[in-house]
Design an enzyme around this catalytic site. Structure first.
Site, PDB file in Angstrom:
ATOM      1  N   LYS A  20      41.665  57.293  60.564  1.00 43.20           N
ATOM      2  CA  LYS A  20      41.134  58.761  60.704  1.00 43.20           C
ATOM      3  C   LYS A  20      39.677  58.763  59.695  1.00 43.20           C
ATOM      4  O   LYS A  20      39.367  57.552  59.241  1.00 43.20           O
ATOM      5  CB  LYS A  20      42.024  59.835  59.732  1.00 43.20           C
ATOM      6  CG  LYS A  20      42.968  60.111  60.892  1.00 43.20           C
ATOM      7  CD  LYS A  20      43.857  61.414  60.436  1.00 43.20           C
ATOM      8  CE  LYS A  20      45.063  61.466  61.446  1.00 43.20           C
ATOM      9  NZ  LYS A  20      45.882  62.481  61.066  1.00 43.20           N
ATOM     10  N   ARG A  50      52.766  57.257  60.815  1.00 42.31           N
ATOM     11  CA  ARG A  50      52.449  57.511  61.997  1.00 42.31           C
ATOM     12  C   ARG A  50      51.025  56.541  62.182  1.00 42.31           C
ATOM     13  O   ARG A  50      50.137  56.883  61.585  1.00 42.31           O
ATOM     14  CB  ARG A  50      51.977  58.753  62.488  1.00 42.31           C
ATOM     15  CG  ARG A  50      51.682  59.143  63.843  1.00 42.31           C
ATOM     16  CD  ARG A  50      51.449  60.580  64.176  1.00 42.31           C
ATOM     17  NE  ARG A  50      51.155  60.865  65.563  1.00 42.31           N
ATOM     18  CZ  ARG A  50      49.991  60.818  66.013  1.00 42.31           C
ATOM     19  NH1 ARG A  50      48.839  60.254  65.180  1.00 42.31           N
ATOM     20  NH2 ARG A  50      49.573  61.052  67.263  1.00 42.31           N
TER      21      ARG A  50
END
Ligand code: PT1
Length: 284
Positions: free
Chosen positions: A220, A254
Site C-alpha cells: 500500500k 492479507r
C-alpha cells in the site's frame, strides 16, 4: 486457542495466519473478452502451496480511485474461481460488497465474505448469516472513488474501534455468530499516512474487541511514503508491516507475497518464548 469458524472449516488463530490475495481482473480474460479464470486459479493454487491458509478472491477493485464493476461482470469473474478452489478444499474468501455476489459465492463454496463496507446492507448480513460463512468487517471512511481526498478524524483509533464494535453488534443481531466475525481497520481506506501508522501502532486496541484482527498493508501507498518505493518494489516493506501487525495482535495477514510473509512469521514464531515448549517437543 482462538478458532475462527468459516462455513464447515475451522482456522486455528492461536498464531497468525496468511490470507493470499487473488485479483480476478483484466489478466483473467482472453483477448476476445471471454472469461478465462485459469490464471487466477493457478495463482491461487500457488499461494496455497506457499502456505496461505485462506485465499481472498476479488472481482471488483476497492483501491483508492477505483470505479464500481457491474454485478454480472463481477459474478462472471469470481464464481468460476471460487468453484475451482472450493473443489480443492481451500478456504475461500470473497472480497465483495454486493449481496447477490455473496449469495452466489457461498453457494459456489466460499466460506468467508470480505466486505469493505462491513455488511452495511441488511441483505448482506442475511446472506452471511444464512450461508454460515465467516465475515471480515472493515472500516472505511467515504467510498473508494473519493476516500483519499481529505480523510479526517478527531481520534482515528477510537472512531475505528467504535465503528467495528457497532458493526459486529449488527451482525450478531442478524444471526452471525461471534466466532465467525473478523475485524479490520482498513488501512488506506480514507486514511492519511499518519492515520494508518497510528492504527498500526495501536492495533491492540482493536484486538481488545475480542474478535480476530485482519491487517492488510501489502504494497500500500503508506509503505511507499515511508520507503520512497514504487508499488512493485514494496516487498520488504510489506513483510515488515505484516510482522509489525502480527506483533501487535493481528491474526490474519492479507498479503500478495505469501511465501515471504509465511517465512517471516515462521522465524518470529520460533523466537517467541511460547514456542519453546513445542520446539523441544517437535523440532529437535
Ligand atoms: C484490506 C483490503 C481489502 N485492502 C480487507 N480487504 C484492499 N479486508 C482490498 C494504497 O493506499 O486492507 N482489508 N480489500 C486493497 N485496498 C487498497 C487500499 C489498496 C489502499 C491500496 C491502497 O495504496
Amino acid at each position: 486457542m482462538t478458532l475462527l469458524r468459516c462455513g464447515r472449516h475451522e482456522i486455528d488463530l492461536s498464531s497468525p495466519c496468511v490470507m493470499g490475495i487473488v485479483n480476478v481482473t483484466a489478466d483473467s480474460f482472453s483477448a476476445d473478452g471471454r472469461i478465462h479464470p485459469g490464471a487466477a486459479i493457478a495463482h491461487a493454487r500457488r499461494l496455497r502451496a506457499d502456505g496461505a491458509a485462506i485465499v481472498d478472491v476479488g472481482g471488483e477493485s476497492t483501491r483508492p480511485g477505483a470505479a464500481p464493476v457491474p454485478e454480472d461482470v463481477e459474478l462472471a469473474r469470481v464464481i468460476p474461481v471460487v468453484e475451482a478452489l472450493a473443489a480443492d478444499g481451500a478456504i475461500v474468501s470473497v472480497d465483495t460488497i454486493k449481496p447477490a455476489v455473496m449469495r452466489a459465492a457461498i453457494a459456489a463454496g466460499a466460506s468467508m465474505i470480505n466486505d469493505v463496507t462491513a455488511l452495511a446492507a441488511p441483505a448482506a448480513r442475511e446472506a452471511v448469516a444464512s450461508g454460515g460463512a465467516a465475515v471480515c468487517l472493515m472500516h472505511m471512511q467515504g467510498e473508494p472513488r473519493t476516500m483519499q481526498q481529505a480523510p479526517h478524524y478527531a481520534d482515528v483509533v477510537g472512531e475505528v474501534r467504535a465503528f467495528l464494535a457497532a458493526r459486529a453488534r449488527a451482525c450478531r443481531d442478524a444471526g452471525i455468530e461471534g466466532d465467525r466475525i473478523v475485524v479490520d481497520p482498513g488501512f488506506g481506506f480514507g486514511k492519511s499516512v499518519a492515520h494508518n501508522l497510528e492504527l498500526l501502532r495501536r492495533l491492540e486496541r482493536l484486538a481488545e474487541l475480542g474478535f480476530p484482527v485482519l491487517a492488510g498493508l501489502s504494497r500500500k501507498s503508506t509503505l511507499g511514503a515511508i520507503t520512497g518505493r514504487d508499488v512493485g518494489e514494496r516487498l520488504s516493506a510489506s513483510v515488515a508491516a505484516a510482522l509489525a501487525a502480527a506483533l501487535r495482535g493481528a491474526r490474519i495477514l492479507r498479503v500478495h507475497d505469501v511465501r515471504e510473509t509465511v517465512d517471516a512469521l515462521a522465524v518470529w514464531r520460533a523466537v517467541e518464548p511460547w514456542t519453546e515448549l513445542q520446539l523441544h517437543k517437535g523440532l529437535q
